[in-house]
Enzyme design. Sequence first.
Site, PDB file in Angstrom:
ATOM      1  N   GLU A 115       0.837  -1.205   0.000  1.00  0.00           N
ATOM      2  CA  GLU A 115       0.000   0.000   0.000  1.00  0.00           C
ATOM      3  C   GLU A 115       0.870   1.252   0.000  1.00  0.00           C
ATOM      4  O   GLU A 115       1.999   1.232   0.501  1.00  0.00           O
ATOM      5  CB  GLU A 115      -0.907   0.009   1.247  1.00  0.00           C
ATOM      6  N   LYS A 117       2.252   4.588   1.377  1.00  0.00           N
ATOM      7  CA  LYS A 117       2.413   5.097   2.746  1.00  0.00           C
ATOM      8  C   LYS A 117       2.055   6.589   2.743  1.00  0.00           C
ATOM      9  O   LYS A 117       2.872   7.446   2.400  1.00  0.00           O
ATOM     10  CB  LYS A 117       3.842   4.884   3.248  1.00  0.00           C
ATOM     11  N   ASP A 119       1.480  10.216   3.936  1.00  0.00           N
ATOM     12  CA  ASP A 119       2.140  11.026   4.953  1.00  0.00           C
ATOM     13  C   ASP A 119       1.086  11.835   5.703  1.00  0.00           C
ATOM     14  O   ASP A 119       0.813  12.994   5.392  1.00  0.00           O
ATOM     15  CB  ASP A 119       3.170  11.961   4.293  1.00  0.00           C
ATOM     16  N   TYR A 231      -6.972   1.594   6.158  1.00  0.00           N
ATOM     17  CA  TYR A 231      -5.962   0.616   5.745  1.00  0.00           C
ATOM     18  C   TYR A 231      -5.961  -0.668   6.589  1.00  0.00           C
ATOM     19  O   TYR A 231      -5.182  -1.575   6.310  1.00  0.00           O
ATOM     20  CB  TYR A 231      -4.568   1.238   5.762  1.00  0.00           C
ATOM     21  N   LYS A 319      10.826   3.283   2.818  1.00  0.00           N
ATOM     22  CA  LYS A 319      10.815   4.747   2.781  1.00  0.00           C
ATOM     23  C   LYS A 319      11.622   5.263   1.590  1.00  0.00           C
ATOM     24  O   LYS A 319      12.741   4.808   1.338  1.00  0.00           O
ATOM     25  CB  LYS A 319      11.390   5.323   4.076  1.00  0.00           C
ATOM     26  N   CYS A 413      10.832  46.145  15.936  1.00  0.00           N
ATOM     27  CA  CYS A 413      10.341  45.825  14.604  1.00  0.00           C
ATOM     28  C   CYS A 413      11.354  46.307  13.568  1.00  0.00           C
ATOM     29  O   CYS A 413      11.780  47.473  13.599  1.00  0.00           O
ATOM     30  CB  CYS A 413       8.988  46.499  14.359  1.00  0.00           C
ATOM     31  N   CYS A 416       9.566  49.478  11.608  1.00  0.00           N
ATOM     32  CA  CYS A 416       9.127  50.729  12.230  1.00  0.00           C
ATOM     33  C   CYS A 416       9.817  51.030  13.550  1.00  0.00           C
ATOM     34  O   CYS A 416       9.546  52.066  14.170  1.00  0.00           O
ATOM     35  CB  CYS A 416       7.613  50.713  12.435  1.00  0.00           C
ATOM     36  N   CYS A 429       4.888  42.717  15.879  1.00  0.00           N
ATOM     37  CA  CYS A 429       4.895  44.162  16.037  1.00  0.00           C
ATOM     38  C   CYS A 429       3.434  44.597  16.166  1.00  0.00           C
ATOM     39  O   CYS A 429       2.609  44.264  15.319  1.00  0.00           O
ATOM     40  CB  CYS A 429       5.545  44.838  14.829  1.00  0.00           C
ATOM     41  N   CYS A 434       2.713  50.696  11.557  1.00  0.00           N
ATOM     42  CA  CYS A 434       3.946  50.110  11.015  1.00  0.00           C
ATOM     43  C   CYS A 434       3.870  50.104   9.492  1.00  0.00           C
ATOM     44  O   CYS A 434       2.933  49.537   8.910  1.00  0.00           O
ATOM     45  CB  CYS A 434       4.116  48.688  11.529  1.00  0.00           C
TER      46      CYS A 434
END
Length: 671
Positions: A115, A117, A119, A231, A319, A413, A416, A429, A434
């Site tokens: 099957e 795999k 993720d 599964y 894998k 920041c 600014c 910030c 800003c």
Amino acid sequence: MIAINENIERLRDTIRRHDKKYYVENNPEITDYEYDQLIKELQQLEKAHPHLITPDSPTQRVGGEPLTQFSAINHRIPMLSIDNTYSDAELKEFDQRIKRMTGIDVHRDVEYVVELKIDGVAITLWYEKGLFVWGATRGDGFTGDDVTANLRTIRQIPLKLESVDRSQKIPSVVEIRGEIYLPNREFQRLNEAREESGEPQFANPRNAAAGTLKLLDPRITAKRRLRIFRYAIGHVEDSELSTHLQCLELIRGFGLPVNPHTRVCENIEAVIQYCNDWEKKRRDLDYLVDGMVIKVNSLALHEQLGATSKAPRWVISYKYQPERAVTVIEEIVTQVGKTGTITPVANLSPVLLAGTMVSRATLHNFEEISRKDIRVGDHVVVQKAGEIIPQVVSVVKEKRDGTERTFQEPVMCPECNGSVQQDGVYRRCHNPFCPAQAKRRIIYFASRHAMDIEGFGPALVEQLVDKGLVKDYADIYHLKHQELTDLERMGEKSSSNVIRAIEESKQRGLDRLICALGIPNVGTHTAEVLAGHFDTLDALAHATHGALEGIYEIGPVVAKSIVEFFQDKHTQGILEKLKAAGVNIRRQTIPSSEKNPKISGKSFIITGTLQKHSRKEAEMLIKQQGGRIVSQVSKKTNYLVVGEDPGSKLDKARELDVAILDEETFEKMIR
């Protein structure tokens, strides 16, 4: 009462059938609007007769209030991890070990099921007498988190099991295990929405899926569009099964999605060939696959082989190696989002990775830099997280020569010099003036899916803000022609075009304006929902938490964001300037006399790339002329508009005999 009860059950059965058609078979028979009407009808009946509400009703998928915490669930059969292999030779060793431990002759073949795999995040679903009782994460393998409320929001998970052919008996108790995942397109949509809302982006689809399952408010989970492949069968009663393949067939018999690329292999050589075949093919899928899972087919052999304390002996994963590259961090820069989030980004020496040239990689947050000890000048290993977003995996410390520089986390920041506050792992910030935040908000306001002011791009915004001509997006509507011509690369013609585009944008729909305001957690879809419930921007601005949460798809987090946004004095001043400039703040309705009879009331889907319009523009033209946009091709779809490089929807439309329009024909129709 009998008639009402029967009507409710009929509606529930109809909705369940359409859920299966849409989410499992990918072959919807009705439009999204028609489906929503069925849900609303059922909600109204159940509200009038609350004693008839049952736990398996489609209306009970999303709970009313957020949870305070997750409770623990002990797994009757442990959900152990799977040992990994990374080569053909290791797969052959696995095959030899199976034969040695079971006494099978080395020259005989062992049958395996292979099957993809996925993720994602492993979960288990517990059904009793066909009804979904609870669902949990894998946790430590022995105890997981009870995420039932979140799992109920996933429409691929039925609240009531039914046999496909009505002849298969539903077990009195059955535990079904699977992988929750987020499709790539949904991952990109989610990250775009988070960027629009000023929230940090998820690193990869798996993290997004895991984070979504651990949300305490299932109403937010419902919007994330998680999917699932089953599964395995865990615990089961009243059912005789002898092979893993029969377990998968039992699951399919309930009408539940099992990955279609599962294959039975007669020996380990066929397994290796199938694994190698998928190493490149997996990139064509809309979900991430990081390997293959190889299981002995015989359940009797499962029993004989048993498990170690960590993993079953009858299964192993193969894998795939992620594609990585080594490059140098030339500098680390920071960027300020429109809500003030300060994000570090690594500028890299360009390197080819997974078919594209990569020169930038996200560092996510400053805690990540410290944890990985990332320095300017370091040689680093980079890969595409989830094969989508470039990220720094690790530092090659043995290549350090002493010239590397530690990055200093900003205390002010960078745009600014305003104060920066820690917000979880992020720094923000909070200065409403800003310029970096202002620039991003203005760019977003003028973007194509918001107010769509042609020519009002980042380069122009940079100059306007830096010269003090524009401090917020309302100032756009007070710009003068001469102010634009005095800027770099802005002649008479360009300035005239921009002024005309600004003037035209005043008549955009209310949903566009709501989206453009940059309300946290409100993107294009939520803006359309809000514009469908409020006639004016003022009505939305004065809406209470309760009124907002009463709207389908608006949860407490979004409601809180909206209320706080409109209560802000700075925001109120900007909105007054927008109204004074003549920007439309009312919902526009299309008179019947102006609707295009060829489009009004018809359903459309767009596939491929159009030359004259973006997909969003084409969809807006259809909506403006009374048409509807649907997401899946069905027998009730009226038209499929086809651009260059169309996807599988074209094949589906041909199969269902749906009318297909090329771009030229579509252009004639909308005119």
